[in-house]
Scaffold this motif. Structure first.
Motif, PDB file in Angstrom:
ATOM      1  N   LEU A 550       0.754  -1.181  -0.025  1.00 23.70           N
ATOM      2  CA  LEU A 550       0.040   0.100  -0.091  1.00 23.70           C
ATOM      3  C   LEU A 550       0.881   1.228   0.046  1.00 23.70           C
ATOM      4  O   LEU A 550       1.849   1.270   0.609  1.00 23.70           O
ATOM      5  CB  LEU A 550      -0.816  -0.026   1.130  1.00 23.70           C
ATOM      6  CG  LEU A 550      -1.863  -1.201   1.409  1.00 23.70           C
ATOM      7  CD1 LEU A 550      -2.571  -1.115   2.823  1.00 23.70           C
ATOM      8  CD2 LEU A 550      -2.898  -1.187   0.267  1.00 23.70           C
ATOM      9  N   PRO A 551       0.528   2.410  -0.478  1.00 23.61           N
ATOM     10  CA  PRO A 551       1.114   3.688  -0.740  1.00 23.61           C
ATOM     11  C   PRO A 551       1.431   4.181   0.787  1.00 23.61           C
ATOM     12  O   PRO A 551       2.441   4.923   0.942  1.00 23.61           O
ATOM     13  CB  PRO A 551       0.757   4.525  -1.571  1.00 23.61           C
ATOM     14  CG  PRO A 551      -0.679   3.999  -1.648  1.00 23.61           C
ATOM     15  CD  PRO A 551      -0.929   2.603  -1.504  1.00 23.61           C
ATOM     16  N   GLY A 552       0.348   4.096   1.539  1.00 25.20           N
ATOM     17  CA  GLY A 552       0.517   4.762   2.860  1.00 25.20           C
ATOM     18  C   GLY A 552       0.683   3.825   3.847  1.00 25.20           C
ATOM     19  O   GLY A 552       1.103   2.665   3.925  1.00 25.20           O
ATOM     20  N   CYS A 553       0.015   4.374   4.989  1.00 28.60           N
ATOM     21  CA  CYS A 553       0.170   3.326   6.209  1.00 28.60           C
ATOM     22  C   CYS A 553      -1.045   2.171   6.377  1.00 28.60           C
ATOM     23  O   CYS A 553      -2.147   2.658   5.876  1.00 28.60           O
ATOM     24  CB  CYS A 553      -0.227   4.512   7.637  1.00 28.60           C
ATOM     25  SG  CYS A 553      -0.575   3.458   8.982  1.00 28.60           S
ATOM     26  N   ALA A 554      -0.515   1.115   6.545  1.00 30.54           N
ATOM     27  CA  ALA A 554      -1.696  -0.164   6.322  1.00 30.54           C
ATOM     28  C   ALA A 554      -2.877   0.231   7.114  1.00 30.54           C
ATOM     29  O   ALA A 554      -3.731  -0.245   6.948  1.00 30.54           O
ATOM     30  CB  ALA A 554      -0.988  -1.305   6.588  1.00 30.54           C
ATOM     31  N   PHE A 555      -2.439   0.723   8.314  1.00 30.86           N
ATOM     32  CA  PHE A 555      -3.511   0.809   9.319  1.00 30.86           C
ATOM     33  C   PHE A 555      -4.455   2.028   9.229  1.00 30.86           C
ATOM     34  O   PHE A 555      -5.468   2.126   9.802  1.00 30.86           O
ATOM     35  CB  PHE A 555      -2.885   1.144  10.925  1.00 30.86           C
ATOM     36  CG  PHE A 555      -3.867   1.146  11.975  1.00 30.86           C
ATOM     37  CD1 PHE A 555      -4.759  -0.225  12.312  1.00 30.86           C
ATOM     38  CD2 PHE A 555      -4.199   2.264  12.766  1.00 30.86           C
ATOM     39  CE1 PHE A 555      -5.479  -0.022  13.241  1.00 30.86           C
ATOM     40  CE2 PHE A 555      -4.981   2.026  13.956  1.00 30.86           C
ATOM     41  CZ  PHE A 555      -5.688   1.118  14.190  1.00 30.86           C
ATOM     42  N   GLU A 556      -3.988   2.945   8.233  1.00 28.23           N
ATOM     43  CA  GLU A 556      -5.007   4.223   7.857  1.00 28.23           C
ATOM     44  C   GLU A 556      -6.400   3.910   8.029  1.00 28.23           C
ATOM     45  O   GLU A 556      -7.227   4.499   8.474  1.00 28.23           O
ATOM     46  CB  GLU A 556      -4.418   4.839   6.783  1.00 28.23           C
ATOM     47  CG  GLU A 556      -5.286   5.998   6.405  1.00 28.23           C
ATOM     48  CD  GLU A 556      -6.378   5.638   5.156  1.00 28.23           C
ATOM     49  OE1 GLU A 556      -7.055   6.708   5.360  1.00 28.23           O
ATOM     50  OE2 GLU A 556      -6.120   4.783   4.697  1.00 28.23           O
ATOM     51  N   PRO A 557      -6.930   2.884   7.040  1.00 25.59           N
ATOM     52  CA  PRO A 557      -8.444   2.568   6.820  1.00 25.59           C
ATOM     53  C   PRO A 557      -9.251   2.341   8.287  1.00 25.59           C
ATOM     54  O   PRO A 557     -10.471   2.500   8.289  1.00 25.59           O
ATOM     55  CB  PRO A 557      -8.373   1.445   5.798  1.00 25.59           C
ATOM     56  CG  PRO A 557      -7.218   1.287   5.248  1.00 25.59           C
ATOM     57  CD  PRO A 557      -6.292   1.874   6.188  1.00 25.59           C
ATOM     58  N   ARG A 558      -8.523   1.828   9.263  1.00 29.43           N
ATOM     59  CA  ARG A 558      -9.191   1.800  10.431  1.00 29.43           C
ATOM     60  C   ARG A 558      -8.726   2.686  11.542  1.00 29.43           C
ATOM     61  O   ARG A 558      -9.291   2.612  12.610  1.00 29.43           O
ATOM     62  CB  ARG A 558      -8.930   0.130  10.979  1.00 29.43           C
ATOM     63  CG  ARG A 558      -9.038  -0.727  10.137  1.00 29.43           C
ATOM     64  CD  ARG A 558      -8.513  -2.198  10.602  1.00 29.43           C
ATOM     65  NE  ARG A 558      -9.155  -2.826  11.574  1.00 29.43           N
ATOM     66  CZ  ARG A 558      -8.592  -3.656  12.358  1.00 29.43           C
ATOM     67  NH1 ARG A 558      -7.481  -4.226  12.256  1.00 29.43           N
ATOM     68  NH2 ARG A 558      -9.482  -4.376  13.177  1.00 29.43           N
ATOM     69  N   CYS A 559      -8.095   3.557  11.286  1.00 32.28           N
ATOM     70  CA  CYS A 559      -7.575   4.623  12.414  1.00 32.28           C
ATOM     71  C   CYS A 559      -8.521   6.074  12.589  1.00 32.28           C
ATOM     72  O   CYS A 559      -8.745   6.483  11.483  1.00 32.28           O
ATOM     73  CB  CYS A 559      -5.941   5.008  11.867  1.00 32.28           C
ATOM     74  SG  CYS A 559      -5.270   6.082  12.959  1.00 32.28           S
TER      75      CYS A 559
END
Length: 595
Positions: A550-559
């Motif tokens: 993923l281009p960004g943080c993997a946790f971003e969708p749940r953060c």
């Protein structure tokens, strides 16, 4: 009048030396939540099966069971109540759900059997039910088979099946035991919401007093089939009336103790993990030329010192076990390297000499699967000596094995027993003895206490801590139980989707977490205090299973703290020997302890 009333219930099996349930009595009112608490073998599940009429034919049952005034011993009583008035959530949904039917087919069958929907209406009703219990994509999950769903999704489907007919009582038998701490929090939040919205009564069967504290108004403590005491949860927690209840509470509260001090002042790394990545090739739809690469661990580095315990935490699929397998040389496709005392180890186990293999030993989660069923306890422990010390004479070999069995707290009379003749705690002690007899420098414990009751678990942890003090043993301790990790580990490494997201000393990590994912894990831990209101799940959903880069943080969708930068740019792991964190907002967020 009580909704469920049990008086002097006895369950006995032919050939057993004692009853499975022996004179158990308790009651549950409409809309009430009661915890049935005890260790494995205490008769909790047998009681639930008796209420539902699901005991095997050879079981001999006596006593009285009444539901809403109706005698459950009457002919056809269970058939008219099961599912329609009493729903059941089993511990293992993969075993309880039919593997040959889709979710829609299974739930639709419940609706049609109780004449709650026609075949045409059933599918939409099923989708509505799946949406109600929080599945992310109900139409797609309705078409799935149980094996295609995650553990948390399967448990939600099991709850939906139990609630399909609108029962008055829900019996939940260890509904969160095998789940990650975040998914456990989601399931418990779901049960609380359902009780609030429907007024359903709950009989919660568990050995986890933290779950009881936040979810049950009353509890019944059982041991060896007998009731020890009953009362409001607050009263029993404050003033347990039986010594065994007090022991269970002590064990539960011991799990929440603060981290131990380091036993060794040695700063030289014993084990080094340098930029390790692990990939698996998987065949299936969407794969290139029939194969696709799935990244389980990504560019992870950490060092382990003598006498140190490094806890490794994260949800299922985060890469914890794959990292352990890489250290042991048990993976096929690995990048980076692993070193022992500064010496780079061959990537594959078969290329390592016996001397190196001896230094790295593993204790699995389930001793029933890891111990050879055709070998006695003695032979299981003696086997490593035959490999690593073949020069030992028979008498000396026997002396070493017996000393080791004594060291792990096993009665010498158990040496001739086979694994299936041992309790779970005894079998795990045999597995630990087998690992320690080779005098390893590093012990890897992969969920080694996950399936054990609290008092047995405490005994195993004391054993490992004593061994560590005696020999400066280094331990990689993989677990989803953060209570245990906090009690047992000197430092903690947090993994998410294969990456290291935070690494810190245990006290610092639990008191001042820097990453939102770490905060969410800590918030999901049940508190062993009925005066503390249970917190709702702080993150929704589950981590994807080994996705692509993923281009960004993997946790971003749940953060909940994510900003635009988080989706566009992957955070780098901060440098330094102390706290290390991979989060763009680590310096500005206030994520200190909330309870």
């Amino acid at each position: 009048m009580s909704l469920l009333e049990i008086r002097d219930l006895c369950i006995h099996y032919p050939g057993a030396d004692r009853p499975a349930v022996d004179g158990l009595s308790f009651a549950l009112a409409a809309g009430e939540s009661v915890g049935l608490v005890g260790e494995s073998g205490s008769g909790k599940t047998q009681t639930a099966l008796a209420v539902l009429g699901l005991l095997p034919d050879q079981a001999r049952v006596s006593g009285r069971m009444r539901f809403d005034g109706k005698d459950l011993a009457g002919p056809g009583a269970h058939a008219s109540l099961r599912a329609r008035r009493i729903g059941m959530v089993f511990q293992d949904p993969l075993a309880a759900l039919n593997p040959y039917l889709t979710v829609a087919e299974q739930l639709g069958l419940v609706l049609r059997r109780h004449r709650l929907a026609t075949r045409r209406e059933a599918r939409q009703r099923v989708i509505d039910m799946l949406e109600r219990i929080g599945l992310p994509d109900p139409p797609r999950q309705a078409r799935a088979y149980p094996r295609e769903l995650s553990g948390g999704m399967r448990q939600r489907v099991m709850i939906a099946a139990a609630l399909a007919a609108g029962p008055d009582l829900l019996i939940a038998d260890e509904p969160t035991t095998a789940l990650d701490v975040t998914v456990q929090a989601q399931i418990l939040t779901l049960l609380r919401d359902l009780r609030r919205d429907t007024g359903i009564a709950l009989l919660l069967i568990t050995h986890d007093l933290g779950i009881v504290a936040g979810n049950c108004e009353r509890l019944v403590v059982v041991d060896r089939g007998r009731m020890l005491e009953t009362g409001t949860t607050k009263d029993v927690f404050a003033r347990p009336g039986h010594a065994r209840s007090a022991e269970l509470l002590r064990a539960a509260r011991d799990d929440a103790q603060k981290a131990p001090d380091m036993m060794s002042s040695e700063r030289r790394p014993l084990l080094g993990i340098h930029g390790v990545g692990v990939r698996y090739s998987e065949s299936g739809r969407g794969a290139i030329w029939g194969r696709r690469q799935l990244a389980a661990v990504r560019d992870l580095s950490v060092r382990l010192r003598p006498g140190e315990t490094l806890g490794i935490v994260g949800e299922s699929g985060s890469g914890k076990t794959s990292l352990a397998r890489a250290v042991l040389g048990l993976v096929q496709e690995m990048s980076g390297s692993v070193s022992f005392l500064g010496r780079t180890l061959p990537a594959r186990l078969e290329d390592r000499d016996k001397g190196l293999r001896r230094h790295l030993q593993l204790v699995f989660q389930n001793p029933g699967s890891s111990l050879n069923p055709a070998m006695t306890a003695y032979d299981c422990v003696a086997e490593p000596l035959k490999v690593h010390a073949p020069e030992l004479a028979g008498a000396e070999q026997r002396a070493r094995v017996m000393r080791m069995l004594e060291r792990v707290g096993l009665d010498p009379g158990l040496e001739a027993r086979y694994p299936h003749e041992l309790s779970g705690g005894q079998a795990q002690r045999v597995a630990i003895a087998r690992a320690l007899i080779a005098n390893p420098s590093v012990l890897i414990c992969d969920e080694a206490v996950a399936s054990l009751d609290a008092t047995v678990r405490q005994g195993i942890l004391r054993l490992l801590a004593d061994e560590q003090r005696r020999t400066a043993l280094a331990i990689l301790f993989i677990s989803h139980d953060l209570h245990v990790v906090r009690q047992f580990s000197h430092r903690v490494l947090v993994m998410y989707m294969g990456r290291l997201v935070e690494l810190a000393e245990t006290s610092s990590l639990f008191e001042r977490p820097q990453h939102p994912y770490t905060r969410a894990l800590i918030d999901s831990i049940p508190v062993v205090d009925p005066d503390v209101a249970p917190a709702d799940a702080s993150i929704e959903g589950e981590a994807p299973r080994m996705p692509g880069d993923l281009p960004g943080c993997a946790f971003e969708p749940r953060c909940r703290y994510a900003v635009d930068r988080c989706s566009a740019e992957r955070p780098e792991l901060s440098a330094g020997a102390g706290n290390r964190v991979a989060c763009h907002r680590a310096g500005e967020l206030e994520l200190g302890a909330r309870r």
